[in-house]
Design an enzyme around this catalytic site. Structure first.
Site, PDB file in Angstrom:
ATOM      1  N   GLU A  12     -56.305-110.272  -2.581  1.00  0.00           N
ATOM      2  CA  GLU A  12     -57.747-110.499  -2.755  1.00  0.00           C
ATOM      3  C   GLU A  12     -58.200-111.823  -2.155  1.00  0.00           C
ATOM      4  O   GLU A  12     -59.050-112.516  -2.710  1.00  0.00           O
ATOM      5  CB  GLU A  12     -58.137-110.434  -4.241  1.00  0.00           C
ATOM      6  CG  GLU A  12     -57.826-109.092  -4.875  1.00  0.00           C
ATOM      7  CD  GLU A  12     -58.504-108.882  -6.232  1.00  0.00           C
ATOM      8  OE1 GLU A  12     -59.299-109.745  -6.637  1.00  0.00           O
ATOM      9  OE2 GLU A  12     -58.241-107.850  -6.863  1.00  0.00           O
TER      10      GLU A  12
ATOM     11  N   GLU B 186     -53.311-102.375  -8.110  1.00  0.00           N
ATOM     12  CA  GLU B 186     -53.694-102.560  -9.513  1.00  0.00           C
ATOM     13  C   GLU B 186     -54.659-101.440  -9.841  1.00  0.00           C
ATOM     14  O   GLU B 186     -55.500-101.093  -9.006  1.00  0.00           O
ATOM     15  CB  GLU B 186     -54.479-103.875  -9.751  1.00  0.00           C
ATOM     16  CG  GLU B 186     -53.686-105.140  -9.636  1.00  0.00           C
ATOM     17  CD  GLU B 186     -54.566-106.408  -9.787  1.00  0.00           C
ATOM     18  OE1 GLU B 186     -55.768-106.291 -10.123  1.00  0.00           O
ATOM     19  OE2 GLU B 186     -54.039-107.498  -9.542  1.00  0.00           O
TER      20      GLU B 186
END
Ligand SMILES: *[C@@H]1O[C@H](CO)[C@@H](O)[C@H](O)[C@H]1NC(C)=O
Ligand SMILES: *[C@@H]1O[C@H](CO)[C@@H](O)[C@H](O)[C@H]1NC(C)=O
Ligand SMILES: *[C@@H]1O[C@H](CO)[C@@H](O)[C@H](O)[C@H]1NC(C)=O
Length: 476
Positions: free
Chosen positions: A154, A260
Site C-alpha cells: 500500500e 488481505e
C-alpha cells in the site's frame, strides 16, 4: 483411542511453490495452489521490536501453538509484515514447513530507513535501504517454504502517492536481481496494493507491464496482490464489487490474489461468506485465493484468536466461522488441478496503458544505487542465513481454549507428507472445533522445541490419518 505412529527422520516436507503463467504451482506435484492464508503479526506493530530482538517468527513455542491451530483451519500460508533479518527464524520456519504452511514475507519495517517513505521516495530509495531488503532475502532464501516477497504494501494509495510507482518497480527489480544472483532457487517478488479502485488498475498495469517486450523484464512484478475489504457481512459477489475485481484481473499476466481480506464493519463475528465466492467457480480461474486479516485480536478488532499475556490462547467465533466456510469447500478438487500453463503476454509499458492522467507514465526507473549494484554482484558478506532444523517436539504446551471456554487438549502440529501442502480437506476440517473433537489432536513427543541444526525432523504423527485408517478397519 489414538495409536501414535512414530515417523523418524522425515525429510523437509514442503516443496517450493513456483509461478507458471498466472498460476502458483506446487513443484512436487505440478498441481495449482490456491492461497488459503492468514496475516500473522501478533502484537501488531509492537510485535516487531528491534530493541528487544522480537519479530513474529522469532519464538518457536509461539509459532508451534499458532501453526497447530492454523493447520486445523486448513491454512497453507502466512503473511508476515515485519521481520528482522538479523534474528534466528529457524524454529518458526521449520515449524510452519512441517505444518505444510508457506510464508509470504514483506521486506520492509516501520523503522526509519527500513521502507520507502511514500512522501519522499527519492530520499529513501538508497543503498542502505536496499541492503536491509537484501538481508531479508538472505535470512529466508534457504527455507523451502518461503513462497514470495512483497516489495511494498500500500505504498501507492492515492494520486499523490502514485509518484511511488517507479520506485516500487525499482525495488522489485533490485530484489529480483539479488535473488537471481544470490539465492539457491528463485523466489517470486510482488506488490500488495490498496484496494482503491481509482488507482488499482493503473497500479497493476504499471507494475505488470514489460519494457523489454517479454515476460523476462527484471522490473516487472512476478505477482500482484490487493488488500480488499469490500465484502462486509453477508454481502454478495455483486454487492461487494468482487465481480468487478474479477473481471478487471481476468486478463492479468501474473497471478493475482487478495493479500488481505475480512471486512469487520458489520457487527458480530464475521460470517466469511466471501470464502465461497473467492474459491468458487466465478473467481478461482482469475484469483489464486487470499489471506485473511488477521490471526490475533488487536485493537483494530480483526482477530481470529485472543492472546493472553501468559501465552495462552482462545479461539473466537471468527475462527469457528472461518473453519465452517473453509470446510464447505472441496479442496481435493480445488488443488488437484494441474497448472494451466497458459501463455501470458504482459502488456507493453506505454503511456496509453495508464488510464488516469495523474498516474505516472514514466517507465524510466531510478537507477540502482552503485553500492547496491555491488551487493547484487558480490552478495552480502556475513549475512544471517536461516536453515531448517530438527524439531524435537510438535506438541503445544500453552493453554488453548475453544470459543466456549473449554480446553482443547493434546494439540500438536501434525507433519504433512513429503510435498503435501496443508489444506482444509487434509485436516478433515468439518466445522467449528470443540474440545475433544479437534481434528489435529496428535500427541507429541516430550521435550521442548529445540534446535539441533540438522535439516531433518523427527515428529510424532497421530490424528487424522491414523484415525482414518482405524475407523475404516472398524467399519469393515
Ligand atoms: C482519475 O482520478 C480522478 C481524481 O482522483 C478520479 O476522480 C477519476 O475517477 C480517475 N479516473 C479514472 C479513469 O480512473
Ligand atoms: C448472515 O446470514 C446468516 C444466515 O442467513 C444469518 O444467520 C446472519 O444473521 C446474517 N448476518 C448478518 C449480519 O446479517
Ligand atoms: C523519468 O524518470 C527518470 C528516473 O527518475 C528521470 O530521470 C526522467 O527525467 C523522467 N522522465 C520524465 C519525462 O519525466
Amino acid at each position: 483411542m489414538l495409536l501414535p505412529l512414530l515417523l523418524a527422520g522425515l525429510a523437509a516436507a514442503l516443496q517450493p511453490i513456483v509461478i507458471e503463467g498466472t498460476d502458483f504451482i506446487n513443484s512436487a506435484t505440478g498441481a495449482r495452489v490456491q492461497i488459503v492464508g492468514v496475516a500473522y503479526q501478533p502484537g501488531g506493530s509492537s510485535g516487531y521490536s528491534p530493541s528487544t530482538g522480537v519479530d513474529p517468527l522469532s519464538d518457536g513455542p509461539t509459532c508451534l501453538r499458532d501453526a497447530a491451530l492454523m493447520q486445523r483451519l486448513g491454512i497453507n500460508a502466512i503473511r508476515v509484515y515485519n521481520v528482522n533479518p538479523d534474528l534466528n527464524h529457524n524454529l518458526c520456519a521449520s515449524i510452519f514447513n512441517t505444518a505444510g504452511i508457506y510464508m509470504l514475507l514483506d521486506v520492509n519495517s516501520p523503522m526509519q530507513g527500513d521502507h520507502i517513505n511514500r512522501e519522499a521516495p527519492w530520499t529513501t530509495y538508497t543503498a542502505a535501504y536496499l541492503e536491509r531488503v537484501f538481508r531479508v532475502v538472505e535470512a529466508f532464501k534457504e527455507f523451502p517454504n518461503t513462497m514470495a516477497f512483497f516489495a511494498g504494501n500500500e505504498v501507492i494509495d492515492d494520486f499523490e502517492s502514485s509518484v511511488n510507482a517507479p520506485y516500487m518497480r525499482a525495488v522489485t527489480r533490485d530484489l529480483k536481481l539479488y535473488i537471481a544472483a544470490n539465492s539457491p532457487r528463485y523466489i517470486p517478488v510482488g506488490y500488495s496494493a490498496a484496494d482503491v479502485r481509482d488507482i488499482l488498475e493503473d497500479s497493476w498495469n504499471y507494475l505488470q507491464c514489460t519494457t523489454t517486450g517479454d515476460a523476462g523484464d527484471a522490473s516487472r512484478v512476478d505477482l500482484f496482490a490487493l488488500n480488499s475489504y469490500s465484502w462486509c457481512g453477508n454481502a454478495t459477489y455483486r454487492s461487494s464489487g468482487y465481480d468487478i475485481l474479477t473481471s478487471t484481473f481476468a486478463s492479468s499476466s501474473v497471478p493475482v490474489f487478495l493479500s488481505e481480506y475480512g471486512c469487520n464493519e458489520v457487527d458480530g463475528p464475521r460470517p466469511w461468506t466471501e470464502i465461497a465466492a473467492l474459491y468458487g467457480e466465478e473467481m478461482r480461474e482469475t484469483m489464486s485465493g487470499g489471506v485473511v486479516y488477521e490471526w490475533t485480536q488487536e485493537e483494530n478488532n480483526y482477530g481470529l484468536v485472543e492472546l493472553s499475556d501468559n501465552g495462552d490462547i482462545q479461539l473466537m467465533e471468527n475462527y469457528n466461522n472461518l473453519q465452517t466456510q473453509l470446510g464447505l469447500l472441496d479442496f481435493t478438487v480445488l488443488e488437484g488441478q494441474p497448472g494451466r500453463n497458459r501463455p501470458v503476454t504482459p502488456p507493453t509499458c506505454e503511456a496509453s496503458l495508464i488510464q488516469n492522467t495523474t498516474f505516472p507514465t514514466n517507465f524510466t526507473l531510478p537507477a540502482t544505487p552503485a553500492e547496491a549494484v555491488t551487493l547484487i554482484e558480490n552478495s552480502l558478506d556475513g549475512a544471517n542465513q536461516g536453515r531448517l532444523v530438527t524439531l524435537t517436539s510438535l506438541r503445544v504446551e500453552q493453554g488453548v481454549q475453544d470459543a466456549g471456554g473449554a480446553d482443547i487438549v493434546n494439540l500438536a502440529v501434525e507433519p504433512v507428507e513429503d510435498g503435501e501442502v496443508n489444506s482444509p480437506t487434509r485436516t478433515g476440517n468439518g466445522g467449528p472445533s470443540t474440545s475433544g473433537t479437534g481434528t489435529a489432536t496428535g500427541s507429541g513427543a516430550s521435550g521442548s522445541a529445540s534446535e539441533t541444526g540438522a535439516a531433518s525432523l523427527v515428529g510424532v504423527k497421530a490424528g487424522g490419518v491414523v484415525v482414518g485408517i482405524l475407523g475404516l478397519l472398524m467399519n469393515l
